[in-house]
Design a protein around this motif. Structure first.
Motif, PDB file in Angstrom:
ATOM      1  N   ASP A   1       0.832  -1.200   0.000  1.00 31.41           N
ATOM      2  CA  ASP A   1       0.000   0.000   0.000  1.00 31.41           C
ATOM      3  C   ASP A   1       0.872   1.258   0.000  1.00 31.41           C
ATOM      4  O   ASP A   1       0.661   2.188  -0.785  1.00 31.41           O
ATOM      5  CB  ASP A   1      -0.918  -0.032   1.231  1.00 31.41           C
TER       6      ASP A   1
ATOM      7  N   ASN B   1       0.633   3.475  -3.115  1.00 37.19           N
ATOM      8  CA  ASN B   1      -0.201   4.657  -2.892  1.00 37.19           C
ATOM      9  C   ASN B   1       0.508   5.800  -2.171  1.00 37.19           C
ATOM     10  O   ASN B   1      -0.022   6.902  -2.078  1.00 37.19           O
ATOM     11  CB  ASN B   1      -1.470   4.264  -2.112  1.00 37.19           C
TER      12      ASN B   1
ATOM     13  N   GLY C   1       4.794   7.218  -3.793  1.00 35.01           N
ATOM     14  CA  GLY C   1       3.874   6.180  -4.258  1.00 35.01           C
ATOM     15  C   GLY C   1       3.927   6.044  -5.771  1.00 35.01           C
ATOM     16  O   GLY C   1       4.033   7.029  -6.501  1.00 35.01           O
TER      17      GLY C   1
ATOM     18  N   ARG D   1      -4.398   0.653  -7.360  1.00 38.44           N
ATOM     19  CA  ARG D   1      -4.488   1.279  -6.032  1.00 38.44           C
ATOM     20  C   ARG D   1      -5.305   0.415  -5.077  1.00 38.44           C
ATOM     21  O   ARG D   1      -4.926   0.208  -3.924  1.00 38.44           O
ATOM     22  CB  ARG D   1      -5.189   2.630  -6.146  1.00 38.44           C
TER      23      ARG D   1
ATOM     24  N   SER E   1      -4.218  -1.304  -1.536  1.00 37.28           N
ATOM     25  CA  SER E   1      -4.779  -0.863  -0.248  1.00 37.28           C
ATOM     26  C   SER E   1      -5.576  -1.971   0.418  1.00 37.28           C
ATOM     27  O   SER E   1      -5.894  -1.884   1.594  1.00 37.28           O
ATOM     28  CB  SER E   1      -5.689   0.353  -0.470  1.00 37.28           C
TER      29      SER E   1
END
Ligand code: ADP
Ligand code: MG
Ligand code: MG
Ligand code: MG
Ligand code: MG
Ligand code: MG
Length: 669
Positions: free
Chosen positions: A564, A568, A577, A607, A611
């Motif tokens: 993540d 990101n 990111g 993304r 996440s």
């Protein structure tokens, strides 16, 4: 796959005798390429993807699904399709070279498994945005064409592995194990493409090793799994081949799913992307900079939670392919003292890559692999022939291996206009990045192939990851990003990527400062898109960054980050990111709103995977199995579950979550 020459292949003991000969000629062919193509300039920025399919055959009445071994029939039907040929598609004449004029229909290729197909665009893509948006349509077209040349009960699915591969009943037509080539307990020789190259590859890897290949995948320990787990499918009482002793000698490990043949690895499907660079320098930079992304891409695309009818405790295919073609001897593996072999070799021929090759002032010696094994004699020859040390090291490392498939006919005289001996070694070093030199006889340039990704269930996802790789590559070149990480950390990251839900729970080594210190990042326009007037741009978050002292300890350059954070962005590590970097790159160009929206869907998928908002296929498949009414919490994935799973995969492929099914994996489309 290229190189489908016909001839008489040598059995292992004979091939071994000519190994040095093949290597030396391969190096001379490489030098001929180098002399001819090292100064190649201004090649177009082209790229292409490869999609691999499993051909499944359903029996709806019996609720059964099997692998269909009809690759050759399907390819033949494709090759005879006049309509397709008129559009430039079908099955390519391997000597045809690349047709870059206009839109051509996709082309189809054989693969190792006789149940596999590979499809590529008819011609490589440019990097204009129009092409980026065509990729998904083209992938859908490929699947339709493939399906049109199959039986009504067959379908091309893009799962990495067939859940029941290795179950005797899982192939059609039926052939019993075991055969002289693979000597597998679980799969017949007929599982492999019958072209002489493939069974020879499998047989000679086994012979060189001195025993069968050995794959032990940790089994998923569910509530009712019998523990300790002893793979119930292993037969300890076979006496057909000397290799049947392997299991009696401990080849099958406790708490693992045991497999014993090349097909269990090379029968897996992946998503690969090849880029053409404008020159060697750019290609070498791309090779280095994309390399540390490999394990991250592997974790993001995880799709392999089942082997041989059991839930695994890992999520990706990589190590299984690695072991399925691991031809190292006990001496090379370090199990016995070195006597006959030349060196200990830390990695399989299929492994994460071990070299950096860019003549980049940012490449610190500390990043290189301290365990790198190199054939010094061949390296000296490459340097004598005019190659620089770094690149000579790279190829002299690949050339520590023996050629596995050698055709007698090719040993008569050295043809410097050919690349057969070079490709023999090059194409059986399956690393997660491949640096591909220009083949003779056409204008193709220096290329870099990105190989770690798992195939995704839908064309949408495969397009998303392809486009993401293209855009991050553009951002790397445009902003002069620096992802250098010591190679051993990438090697470790590759292992980490195997863990169940690694994308959510694990941390990966990654470089913190990826932007060039204090310099204004350069922007270059995508072909066909207009660049901003100034021609330069600075990513917004860079402006307040402190400059980095040049020579701080290497260990301080990187940190452990979650996927993540890497994808990101991370406040703690002040890491921008990867997707924000791509967005920053897109901001620097005049991209129209519509294009930007379409690209945004792809970036949202990447993304979301990072996440945890969207599930990997591994998680989705595992969940499907564990929720299935026939599942007994015992790690066993039976026929009925597999039938429903493959049908579910087909449904997601066709509807892409538009009916709500599979939306946790794909998001709202
Ligand atoms: P491999 O040896 O990896 O199997 P393939 O021949 O299947 O290679 O091609 C890999 C990809 O490279 C395909 O998508 C193809 O369209 C693409 N490709 C072909 N020529 C070029 C080129 N000059 N530059 C970039 N990509 C190319
Ligand atoms: Mg392939
Ligand atoms: Mg290919
Ligand atoms: Mg290939
Ligand atoms: Mg090829
Ligand atoms: Mg490839």
């Amino acid at each position: 796959m290229g190189l489908l020459a016909i001839g008489t292949p040598l059995d292992w003991p004979e091939a071994k005798k000519v190994a040095s000969h093949v290597r030396e000629w391969g190096i001379e062919q490489l030098l001929a390429i180098w002399r001819r193509a090292k100064g190649k300039e201004r090649d177009a920025m082209l790229w292409g993807d490869e999609i691999e399919y499993l051909v499944v055959a359903y029996d709806d009445d019996k609720r059964e699904v099997k692998l269909s071994l009809r690759q050759a029939d399907i390819l033949e039907a494709l090759a005879k399709d006049e309509e397709l040929l008129k559009k430039g598609g079908g099955v390519p004449d391997l000597n045809r070279g690349t047709n870059r004029s206009g839109k051509t229909a996709p082309t189809f290729h054989p693969e190792f498994g006789r149940f596999m197909l590979e499809a590529t665009p008819g011609a490589p893509w440019g990097i204009g945005f129009k092409d980026l948006l065509d990729v998904e349509r083209d992938m859908k077209w490929r699947r339709e064409i493939a399906k049109d040349h199959m039986h009504a009960n067959e379908y091309p699915i893009t799962m990495t592995t067939f859940p029941l591969l290795g179950d005797r009943k899982s192939i059609t037509p039926f052939y019993p194990p075991s055969g002289a080539r693979l000597r597998s307990q679980f799969v017949p020789d007929e599982i492999a493409n019958p072209h002489i190259r493939f069974p020879t590859l499998a047989a000679n890897i086994r012979s060189r090793r001195g025993r069968k290949v050995e794959l032990n995948v940790p089994v998923f320990h569910d509530d009712k799994t019998i523990w300790p787990f002893k793979d119930p499918t292993v037969n300890y009482d076979l006496h057909d081949w000397p290799e049947d002793d392997d299991v009696r000698n401990g080849a099958a490990k406790e708490n693992c799913i045991y497999m014993d043949a090349m097909a269990f690895g090379m029968g897996s499907c992946c998503l690969q992307i090849t880029f053409q660079a404008k020159n060697t320098e750019e290609g070498r930079k791309m090779y280095d900079q994309l390399s540390p992304l490999g394990p991250i891409l592997l974790a993001l695309t995880a799709a392999t939670p089942i082997y041989k009818g059991f839930l695994a405790d890992t999520d990706v295919r990589w190590n299984q392919i690695s072991r399925a073609v691991d031809d190292r001897t006990p001496e090379e593996l370090g199990e016995e003292p070195l006597k006959n072999d030349r060196w200990r070799i830390p990695k399989s021929r299929y492994a994460s890559n071990s070299t950096y090759i860019s003549q980049d002032s940012r490449l610190r010696p500390e990043y290189l692999d301290p365990d790198l094994v190199v054939d010094e004699k061949l390296k000296a020859r490459l340097i004598e022939g005019g190659m620089d040390d770094l690149l000579a090291t790279h190829f002299a490392h690949l050339f520590i291996r023996d050629p596995i498939v050698v055709f007698n006919e090719d040993l008569q005289e050295l043809d410097l206009k050919k690349t057969d001996h070079f490709e023999n070694l090059q194409s059986t070093n399956w690393q997660h990045m491949r640096f591909k030199p220009p083949p003779p006889g056409n204008e193709i340039g220096w290329r870099v192939e990105v190989r770690p990704m798992e195939i995704q269930i839908t064309d949408f996802e495969n397009a998303a990851f392809s486009v993401f790789i293209v855009l991050i590559t553009r951002a790397i070149l445009s902003f002069d990003l620096n992802f250098y990480l010591p190679i051993p950390r990438t090697t470790e990251n590759m292992e980490t990527a195997h863990k169940r839900d690694a994308v959510l729970n694990e941390k990966f080594y990654f470089r913190k400062d990826v932007l060039p210190p204090r310099r204004t990042a350069r922007s270059s326009a995508l072909n066909g898109a207009s660049a901003p007037a100034s021609g330069t741009t600075t990513p917004s978050y860079q402006q307040s960054r402190p400059s980095t002292p040049l020579f701080r300890p290497v260990e301080e350059e990187y940190a452990l980050m979650s996927v993540d954070e890497i994808v990101n962005g991370s406040n703690e590590n002040r890491f921008p990111g990867l997707v924000p970097l791509v967005e920053s790159y897109l901001d620097s160009l005049n991209v129209d709103v519509e294009t930007r929206c379409e690209l945004a869907q792809y970036l949202a998928l990447v993304r979301g995977r990072a996440s945890g908002k969207l599930w990997t296929a591994a998680k989705w498949i595992r969940h499907f199995v564990r929720e299935h009414p026939e599942y007994k919490q015992d790690s066993i994935v039976g026929d009925g579950i597999t039938f429903d799973l493959v049908k579910a995969v087909e449904r997601v492929t066709k509807l892409e979550g538009k009916d709500g099914f599979g939306r946790e994996m794909l998001g709202r489309r």
